[in-house]
Design an enzyme around this catalytic site. Structure first.
Site, PDB file in Angstrom:
ATOM      1  N   TRP A 321       3.796  -4.987  -8.826  1.00 27.33           N
ATOM      2  CA  TRP A 321       2.826  -5.423  -9.847  1.00 27.33           C
ATOM      3  C   TRP A 321       2.847  -4.502 -11.059  1.00 27.33           C
ATOM      4  O   TRP A 321       2.335  -4.837 -12.112  1.00 27.33           O
ATOM      5  CB  TRP A 321       1.410  -5.510  -9.251  1.00 27.33           C
ATOM      6  CG  TRP A 321       0.798  -4.167  -8.880  1.00 27.33           C
ATOM      7  CD1 TRP A 321       1.380  -3.184  -8.129  1.00 27.33           C
ATOM      8  CD2 TRP A 321      -0.494  -3.662  -9.247  1.00 27.33           C
ATOM      9  NE1 TRP A 321       0.519  -2.106  -7.992  1.00 27.33           N
ATOM     10  CE2 TRP A 321      -0.642  -2.369  -8.666  1.00 27.33           C
ATOM     11  CE3 TRP A 321      -1.558  -4.172  -9.987  1.00 27.33           C
ATOM     12  CZ2 TRP A 321      -1.795  -1.599  -8.812  1.00 27.33           C
ATOM     13  CZ3 TRP A 321      -2.707  -3.391 -10.129  1.00 27.33           C
ATOM     14  CH2 TRP A 321      -2.813  -2.122  -9.552  1.00 27.33           C
ATOM     15  N   ASP A 322       3.470  -3.345 -10.919  1.00 25.18           N
ATOM     16  CA  ASP A 322       3.613  -2.402 -12.032  1.00 25.18           C
ATOM     17  C   ASP A 322       4.191  -3.109 -13.264  1.00 25.18           C
ATOM     18  O   ASP A 322       3.804  -2.817 -14.394  1.00 25.18           O
ATOM     19  CB  ASP A 322       4.595  -1.263 -11.668  1.00 25.18           C
ATOM     20  CG  ASP A 322       4.327  -0.619 -10.313  1.00 25.18           C
ATOM     21  OD1 ASP A 322       3.719  -1.276  -9.470  1.00 25.18           O
ATOM     22  OD2 ASP A 322       4.753   0.519 -10.094  1.00 25.18           O
ATOM     23  N   GLU A 463      -4.230   1.996  -1.643  1.00 27.67           N
ATOM     24  CA  GLU A 463      -3.537   1.611  -0.396  1.00 27.67           C
ATOM     25  C   GLU A 463      -3.953   2.447   0.810  1.00 27.67           C
ATOM     26  O   GLU A 463      -3.530   2.154   1.925  1.00 27.67           O
ATOM     27  CB  GLU A 463      -2.026   1.732  -0.601  1.00 27.67           C
ATOM     28  CG  GLU A 463      -1.490   0.724  -1.590  1.00 27.67           C
ATOM     29  CD  GLU A 463       0.013   0.845  -1.805  1.00 27.67           C
ATOM     30  OE1 GLU A 463       0.566   1.934  -1.598  1.00 27.67           O
ATOM     31  OE2 GLU A 463       0.621  -0.165  -2.207  1.00 27.67           O
ATOM     32  N   LYS A 574      -6.496   6.575  -3.087  1.00 28.15           N
ATOM     33  CA  LYS A 574      -5.166   6.941  -3.574  1.00 28.15           C
ATOM     34  C   LYS A 574      -5.066   6.834  -5.099  1.00 28.15           C
ATOM     35  O   LYS A 574      -4.476   7.669  -5.766  1.00 28.15           O
ATOM     36  CB  LYS A 574      -4.140   6.017  -2.919  1.00 28.15           C
ATOM     37  CG  LYS A 574      -2.716   6.256  -3.350  1.00 28.15           C
ATOM     38  CD  LYS A 574      -1.746   5.352  -2.617  1.00 28.15           C
ATOM     39  CE  LYS A 574      -0.316   5.604  -3.052  1.00 28.15           C
ATOM     40  NZ  LYS A 574       0.628   4.660  -2.478  1.00 28.15           N
ATOM     41  N   GLN A 575      -5.618   5.759  -5.650  1.00 31.93           N
ATOM     42  CA  GLN A 575      -5.392   5.493  -7.078  1.00 31.93           C
ATOM     43  C   GLN A 575      -6.519   4.631  -7.620  1.00 31.93           C
ATOM     44  O   GLN A 575      -7.354   4.135  -6.855  1.00 31.93           O
ATOM     45  CB  GLN A 575      -4.058   4.776  -7.260  1.00 31.93           C
ATOM     46  CG  GLN A 575      -4.031   3.368  -6.701  1.00 31.93           C
ATOM     47  CD  GLN A 575      -2.622   2.847  -6.491  1.00 31.93           C
ATOM     48  OE1 GLN A 575      -2.008   3.128  -5.470  1.00 31.93           O
ATOM     49  NE2 GLN A 575      -2.112   2.094  -7.445  1.00 31.93           N
TER      50      GLN A 575
HETATM   51  C1  BGC Z   1       1.250   2.293  -5.362  1.00 32.94           C
HETATM   52  C2  BGC Z   1       1.407   0.840  -5.745  1.00 32.94           C
HETATM   53  C3  BGC Z   1       2.606   0.726  -6.645  1.00 32.94           C
HETATM   54  C4  BGC Z   1       3.839   1.292  -5.972  1.00 32.94           C
HETATM   55  C5  BGC Z   1       5.044   1.293  -6.869  1.00 32.94           C
HETATM   56  C6  BGC Z   1       2.518   2.778  -4.689  1.00 32.94           C
HETATM   57  O1  BGC Z   1       2.418   4.138  -4.403  1.00 32.94           O
HETATM   58  O2  BGC Z   1       0.165   2.452  -4.483  1.00 32.94           O
HETATM   59  O3  BGC Z   1       0.254   0.388  -6.431  1.00 32.94           O
HETATM   60  O4  BGC Z   1       2.816  -0.613  -6.971  1.00 32.94           O
HETATM   61  O5  BGC Z   1       3.603   2.629  -5.591  1.00 32.94           O
HETATM   62  O6  BGC Z   1       4.808   2.012  -8.039  1.00 32.94           O
END
Ligand code: BGC
Length: 724
Positions: A321-322, A463, A574-575
């Site tokens: 999704w990035d 995540e 995490k984010q």
């Molecule tokens: C993140 C995801 C991201 C992926 C690739 C993961 O660590 O949690 O949101 O899409 O990395 O960048």
């Protein structure tokens, strides 16, 4: 500043320099390794959109054979960083013209032998790559120079090419091979010209085809070899076209090819460049982001941008999704053609998304977390491993990350709004939105007691907490998706496209279900303190600090989330999650709610995904706090220069370049510090510059105009010019 430099040679720098000095053109990426490097140093001529699987190992992108391999030998021993410590060593990227150079000085006998090279990816002819390699000695020296194609390439999950055949056509070396799984043909071609007029002896063996030159070097004379090379796969008559292109390049000469490439970059920088005055580090950092975004722009509707760009097989060369949420806005503002490819790639991926939904027992489309060709899901159930024991860790990213659909819909809406290009709706876009929403409506669970639909058992952007209910981000993004579907239908109905009538006629039942879920979808609201709970029960988790939780790790590379991770029972995330929601749907909540949520979540976030910093930078700006935003910007924008990022996650190498961060940094400047807003043909901007910046300047394509935006400490100026 357009220059990125690294001096000194150490084996520990190889991986990071491979990313720092990456060149590419969206068709391929070529890591910033050195001419003499091999698969041991992870040389990768990484191809976009072509994948292969060996046995049960991960299906990953393919590396083509290395056509830039060049080495000097003295008395049979390599004069190379592989076996000698250089006296001096420097590598450099000039982002202005996408050219990577190296200069290394070795002591050989009683002489100083200087080796230099430069290389660039052809931006006009995507299959080609060129290099120039030159050397000189302070004393007479008799050396052997070998240059050609090295077929022994790095493969993270195995060797992907078989049926390797060699042929020579005129002065060209050609290797043909096929991928193991789908038998796709990949052809690498190479030839050289030299300044010293010696006929080479050609040799094929040990996985290499080499032109050998025995040279009696005269002191201070410069000896040059020019390499014209390329790769092709799948294109019709690809080999003939590449042969023709390289023959033409050779007759034009290296310098002309270089000049033409420089012109490409100059034009690109003219429309895409961002200038920050007052803060040189920030200025170089954003230029580096833009350099990488230009170098990975997709070259056709069949490809998008892998999450680690084209820096190798990290994350299997898959698209996340990035691409839609973090990278697309750059292309919408500067390069509509590439933006369209990003959208069309997902429309083409509907096939994979329909199959994935079916696999899990749902109608509609369920887009891949890690998307490869035709939307094939590459994410596995056991994505990570325990670094102590090597035991695989069960994750639910693949089955439960349903928010990916909404990112794709969000991107499509932006694309339509910015370009008015409704053709994508008729070329499968509408079908894609409809099938995504159909999946969502069927995924929802009716809660009778509350008379509402809930979205249960998901993984949101954070995540670490898997299988949660009513993740606010996911629920709101689903609502967004439903609303957009009806907007599209309304628009299309008015226009009475035959395709739409045809498409909708047997979908009434699904539309009714979508309408029903849409009208009763549960959307979590802020609590009495103004905080939106990330998911049901989040507030009941232990309120530990990030530091506390990290102290509980037994191994620094241990995965913190999932069923057994140290963060799982805590509020450490995490984010950006709620923060991402507030950024993407910034009109939903008032500024004081944004502020409270920013303050609440920022310290509970580990920011271990590189996508976290740009979202926090944006939200800090939206709440008018540019000074707090700046460190997030710097973290995100410098990631591929400093190489300071998670290199391992749960035992898996996740280094590589970060186009998501690059795109996120770009958005942070344009929509954060410059507060840009689009109003059809109009733009508005504001000044929210941190003290370190004197001004910020960039261009934006607005339909058939280009806006020149200049934000100073206390003023904004927008000047318009015609695009055509
Ligand atoms: C993140 C995801 C991201 C992926 C690739 C993961 O660590 O949690 O949101 O899409 O990395 O960048």
């Amino acid at each position: 500043m357009y220059i990125i430099n690294h001096t000194g040679y150490s084996k520990d720098d190889i991986l990071r320099n491979g990313n720092r000095f990456l060149i590419g053109n969206g068709y391929y990426g070529y890591r910033g390794t050195l001419d003499e490097h091999t698969k041991d140093e992870m040389v990768q001529f990484n191809l976009n959109g072509i994948y292969d699987q060996v046995g049960d190992a991960d299906r990953e992108s393919i590396n083509a054979f290395n056509p830039l391999y060049t080495v000097i030998k003295y008395e049979g021993e390599e004069v190379s960083v592989r076996n000698l410590s250089p006296f001096k060593h420097e590598q450099q990227l000039d982002m202005k013209d996408g050219c990577v150079t190296r200069k290394t000085v070795f002591h050989v006998k009683d002489a100083l032998l200087t080796i230099e090279s430069e290389r660039f990816a052809d931006q006009n002819h995507k299959n080609s790559i060129y290099a120039k390699y030159w050397f000189q000695s302070t004393k007479p020296l008799e050396i052997d120079l070998s240059s050609g194609i090295d077929t022994l390439v790095y493969g993270a999950s195995g060797a992907h090419l078989k049926n390797v055949e060699f042929e020579q056509m005129d002065k060209f070396f050609i290797f043909k091979a096929t991928s193991k799984e789908k038998k796709k043909e990949i052809i690498v071609m190479e030839t050289c010209t030299t300044s010293f007029g010696i006929e080479p002896e050609n040799e094929v063996g040990d996985g290499k085809a080499l032109h050998h030159y025995h040279i009696k070097m005269v002191p201070d004379q410069i000896y040059v070899i020019y390499k014209f090379a390329g790769v092709v796969h799948e294109e019709e008559n690809g080999m003939e076209k590449l042969f023709f292109q390289l023959t033409r390049a050779m007759s034009l000469g290296y310098s002309v090819c270089h000049r033409q490439n420089r012109k490409y970059w100059a034009d690109k920088w003219d429309v895409s460049g961002v200038d920050i005055s007052g803060d040189q580090e920030a200025d170089t950092a954003i230029k580096n982001c833009i350099y990488h975004l230009i170098s990975v722009r997709p070259s056709s509707d069949k490809v998008s941008i892998p999450t680690r760009g084209l820096s190798g097989q990290i994350y299997k060369g898959a698209v996340f999704w990035d691409a839609e949420i973090f990278m697309l806005p750059f292309y919408l503002n500067t390069d509509i053609e590439s933006a369209r490819h990003i959208i069309k790639y997902r429309i083409g991926g509907l096939k994979g998304a329909l199959a994935k939904a079916k696999q899990y027992g749902y109608p509609g489309a369920f887009y891949a977390r890690e998307s490869q060709d035709e939307g094939f899901e590459a994410s596995s159930e056991y994505h990570l491993t325990d670094p102590e024991t090597g035991a695989p860790i069960r994750n639910y990213f693949r089955e439960k990350q349903i928010h990916i659909n909404s990112a794709i819909i969000y991107a499509l809406k932006q694309y339509l709004f910015r370009t008015d290009d409704v053709s994508v709706l008729l070329e499968g876009g509408l079908e894609m939105v409809f099938e995504c929403c159909r999946f969502y409506a069927n995924y929802a669970t009716y809660n009778e007691a509350m008379d509402r639909y809930e979205i249960q058992d998901v993984v949101g952007p954070d995540e670490y907490h898997e299988r949660v209910n009513n993740n606010a981000y996911t629920n709101y993004m689903i609502k967004f998706s439903f609303d957009f579907l009806f907007e599209c239908l309304r628009l299309s109905r008015g226009a009475d496209y035959p395709y739409v009538r045809e498409y909708m006629k047997d979908k009434t039942e699904s539309s009714d279900k979508i309408k029903e879920v849409r009208s009763k979808l549960y959307l979590p609201v802020p609590n009495a303190d103004g905080i939106i709970e990330q998911f049901d029960g989040y507030f009941k988790l232990e309120d530990a600090t990030v530091k506390d939780v990290k102290r509980r790790l037994k191994n620094p590379n241990e995965y913190m989330g999932g069923e057994t991770g140290v963060a799982t029972s805590t509020r450490v995330i995490k984010q950006a999650d709620v923060v991402a929601l507030l950024v993407l749907q910034r009109d939903l909540f008032p500024i004081d709610i944004m502020k409270k949520n920013y303050e609440y979540y920022v310290d509970r976030t580990e920011h271990s995904s590189s996508l976290s910093a740009p979202m926090h930078c944006l939200l800090a700006n939206l709440i008018d706090d540019p000074e707090s935003a700046l460190p997030f910007f710097m973290k995100s924008a410098t990631i591929d220069i400093t190489g300071v990022s998670n290199q391992y996650s749960g035992g898996i190498y996740v280094g590589g370049t970060h186009p998501g961060s690059s795109g996120g940094s770009y958005i942070s400047l344009v929509y954060g510090f410059a507060a840009l807003e689009h109003h059809g043909y109009q733009l508005s901007a504001d000044y929210r510059l941190p003290k370190a910046f004197n001004s910020l300047e960039f261009k934006i394509i607005v339909k058939d105009y280009i806006a020149n935006v200049k934000v100073r400490r206390n003023s904004v100026e927008i000047k318009w010019e015609d695009l055509l």
